[in-house]
Design an enzyme around this catalytic site. Structure first.
Site, mmCIF file in Angstrom:
data_model
loop_
_atom_site.group_PDB
_atom_site.id
_atom_site.type_symbol
_atom_site.label_atom_id
_atom_site.label_comp_id
_atom_site.label_asym_id
_atom_site.label_seq_id
_atom_site.Cartn_x
_atom_site.Cartn_y
_atom_site.Cartn_z
ATOM 1 N N LEU A 46 -18.127 -49.625 -2.030
ATOM 2 C CA LEU A 46 -17.015 -48.915 -1.619
ATOM 3 C C LEU A 46 -17.648 -48.126 -0.553
ATOM 4 O O LEU A 46 -18.489 -47.397 -0.511
ATOM 5 C CB LEU A 46 -16.554 -47.884 -2.539
ATOM 6 C CG LEU A 46 -15.997 -48.348 -3.920
ATOM 7 C CD1 LEU A 46 -15.622 -47.414 -4.869
ATOM 8 C CD2 LEU A 46 -15.001 -49.623 -3.741
ATOM 9 N N LYS A 47 -16.943 -48.028 0.573
ATOM 10 C CA LYS A 47 -17.157 -47.321 1.812
ATOM 11 C C LYS A 47 -16.740 -45.696 1.621
ATOM 12 O O LYS A 47 -15.515 -45.703 1.025
ATOM 13 C CB LYS A 47 -16.450 -47.559 3.234
ATOM 14 C CG LYS A 47 -17.180 -48.992 3.430
ATOM 15 C CD LYS A 47 -18.363 -48.826 4.171
ATOM 16 C CE LYS A 47 -19.084 -50.102 4.854
ATOM 17 N NZ LYS A 47 -20.163 -50.157 5.336
ATOM 18 N N ASP A 49 -21.337 -46.826 -0.012
ATOM 19 C CA ASP A 49 -21.968 -46.927 1.573
ATOM 20 C C ASP A 49 -21.528 -45.743 2.200
ATOM 21 O O ASP A 49 -20.337 -45.909 2.469
ATOM 22 C CB ASP A 49 -22.030 -48.097 1.947
ATOM 23 C CG ASP A 49 -22.641 -48.361 3.096
ATOM 24 O OD1 ASP A 49 -23.474 -47.510 3.555
ATOM 25 O OD2 ASP A 49 -22.416 -49.647 3.791
ATOM 26 N N ASN A 79 -22.876 -44.847 5.221
ATOM 27 C CA ASN A 79 -23.047 -45.203 6.665
ATOM 28 C C ASN A 79 -23.771 -44.159 7.397
ATOM 29 O O ASN A 79 -23.325 -43.869 8.654
ATOM 30 C CB ASN A 79 -22.141 -45.772 7.393
ATOM 31 C CG ASN A 79 -21.493 -47.204 6.999
ATOM 32 O OD1 ASN A 79 -20.599 -47.282 6.188
ATOM 33 N ND2 ASN A 79 -22.294 -48.190 7.511
ATOM 34 N N GLU A 128 -25.885 -45.836 -0.724
ATOM 35 C CA GLU A 128 -26.454 -46.494 0.400
ATOM 36 C C GLU A 128 -26.398 -45.618 1.637
ATOM 37 O O GLU A 128 -25.107 -45.175 1.973
ATOM 38 C CB GLU A 128 -25.575 -47.856 0.727
ATOM 39 C CG GLU A 128 -26.229 -48.800 1.626
ATOM 40 C CD GLU A 128 -25.453 -49.964 1.893
ATOM 41 O OE1 GLU A 128 -25.037 -50.484 0.719
ATOM 42 O OE2 GLU A 128 -25.458 -50.483 3.113
ATOM 43 N N ASP A 142 -30.045 -49.013 4.443
ATOM 44 C CA ASP A 142 -29.486 -49.979 5.215
ATOM 45 C C ASP A 142 -30.022 -49.626 6.741
ATOM 46 O O ASP A 142 -30.855 -50.143 7.079
ATOM 47 C CB ASP A 142 -27.966 -50.167 4.854
ATOM 48 C CG ASP A 142 -27.219 -50.950 5.859
ATOM 49 O OD1 ASP A 142 -28.141 -51.820 6.628
ATOM 50 O OD2 ASP A 142 -26.199 -51.104 5.980
ATOM 51 N N LYS A 190 -30.837 -56.736 6.260
ATOM 52 C CA LYS A 190 -29.919 -57.481 7.012
ATOM 53 C C LYS A 190 -30.872 -58.440 8.038
ATOM 54 O O LYS A 190 -31.393 -57.862 8.801
ATOM 55 C CB LYS A 190 -28.967 -56.537 7.903
ATOM 56 C CG LYS A 190 -27.898 -56.150 6.963
ATOM 57 C CD LYS A 190 -26.901 -55.085 7.600
ATOM 58 C CE LYS A 190 -26.070 -54.746 6.747
ATOM 59 N NZ LYS A 190 -25.117 -53.500 7.292
HETATM 60 MG MG MG Z 1 -24.496 -50.350 4.885
#
Ligand code: MG
Length: 380
Positions: A168-169, A194, A196, A224, A249, A273
């Site tokens: 989930l953001k 996450d 960000n 995250e 990340d 990634k």
């Molecule tokens: Mg991320």
């Protein structure tokens, strides 16, 4: 490989709906593709660059410039020196030191690898020594109307599709209440959040560390990128004070950064990634590093087409990838996709078994979606 040339194309793809994150809203998903022609075959590579980029990932136009400029120029020069032959695929990504160059080289590496695998009739999974079905996770963004009801509906849809793990953001102010609602509705679902990079440890009230500590009660697999990508020290401090493991990340821009973050205790879970790290082979080295350090990792995504996702599904079978990756079916977020995807069954996806990384694209759909195309012949 005897190189004939390299094609670079841009596809105009759109997301099925906006995906809200703490760093902005994704709506369009133009994709940069590389086609390598050599040894009587062709191979496809997909670039991870997104329309707007992120705090650490350059946007698509910048990566395209790097690809069509120094990166391809270097590779064509290498082929020229080798009498038309490309060196080993591992040499293609070695020289890229900047973020745009790494993303560009990663796409080129994927295309060369795909072409070489087609010539020998092998799948990527066979090349990597993987191939068993792997768990697929899905992503749920911040709803456009910022209501818990809309979030619950999106979560229920993904759970209904069989995904065993959701990410989930979150952002300051969209965290405790929505996560509590999802946890109450799905007590056994594996959940990650996450941010960000949206929180600040020193901030009082809405943006502070206490908001992250409030998430400790929900049994999350990880939080995250809670803090700014360049602040490994603060992540290490946060990891000491939170019960929930801290995942990095955006901070993981290279193997060196991953090594440093793990050594400092800033990275308890790793979202790897391949595009950002410089390609599939760099991601394999990163996964090996995580395995040796006892840090569970997962393959992170940039809303790829079936090509990129198929590559990631093969990669995710490596030992270091202990957690479910971003391997959901692209048809769930892309309006159209010229490449196919094996499909997620019972929360798992089996990487393609045919030659190369994924079946070739649908030529008509590919042409309809193409907005730009350039051909770079190999030196005669
Ligand atoms: Mg991320």
């Amino acid at each position: 490989m005897r190189l004939e040339g390299v094609e670079v194309r841009t596809l105009d793809l759109a997301l099925r709906g906006p995906v809200g994150t703490a760093a902005g809203v994704h709506r369009l998903r133009p994709v940069l593709l590389v086609r390598v022609v050599g040894d009587g075959a062709e191979g496809w590579g997909e670039c991870g660059a997104m329309a707007e980029g992120t705090a650490v990932d350059p946007p698509l136009p910048v990566v395209a410039e790097s690809l069509c400029g120094p990166v391809l120029g270097g590779v064509l020069a290498l082929a020229g020196e080798g009498g038309g032959h490309l060196p080993d695929v591992t040499a293609l990504t070695a020289g890229a030191a900047d973020p745009a160059g790494r993303m560009a080289a990663a796409a080129l590496e994927m295309a060369v690898l795909d072409c070489a695998l087609r010539v020998t009739g092998r799948s990527l999974a066979s090349y990597l020594g993987t191939g068993a079905p792997v768990e697929a996770g899905a992503l749920v963004g911040i709803p456009a109307d910022r209501t818990v009801a809309a979030l619950r509906q999106s979560v229920d849809e993904q759970v209904g599709r069989g995904y065993p793990r959701l990410r989930l953001k979150i952002e300051p102010g969209w965290d405790e209440e929505p996560v509590r609602a999802v946890r109450l509705a799905h007590p056994d679902l594996r959940l990650q959040v996450d941010a960000n990079g949206a929180y600040r440890l020193g901030a009082r009230g809405a943006g502070g560390a206490e908001r992250l500590r409030a998430l400790d009660e929900f049994g999350l697999d990880c939080i995250e990128q809670p803090l700014a990508p360049d602040d490994l020290e603060a992540h290490a401090h946060l990891a000491d004070t939170l019960f929930t493991p801290v995942c990095l990340d955006e901070s993981l821009t290279s193997l060196g950064r991953l090594e440093a973050a793990v050594a400092m205790g800033a990275c308890e879970v790793a979202c790897l990634k391949p595009a950002r790290l410089g390609g599939l082979l760099a991601a394999r080295r990163a996964a090996e590093l995580c395995r040796a350090a006892g840090v569970p990792a997962f393959v992170g995504g940039f809303f790829e087409t079936g090509l990129g996702r198929s590559a990631h599904a093969a990669l995710a079978g490596l030992d270091g990838f202990a957690l479910a990756g971003d391997l959901s079916d692209p048809s769930g977020y892309l309006e159209s996709d010229p490449f196919g995807y094996p499909g997620v069954v019972g929360g798992r996806v089996c990487p393609p078994t045919g030659p190369g990384i994924s079946p070739p694209p649908d030529p008509d759909l590919l042409d309809r979606l193409t907005s730009d195309l350039r051909w770079f012949p190999a030196p005669a």
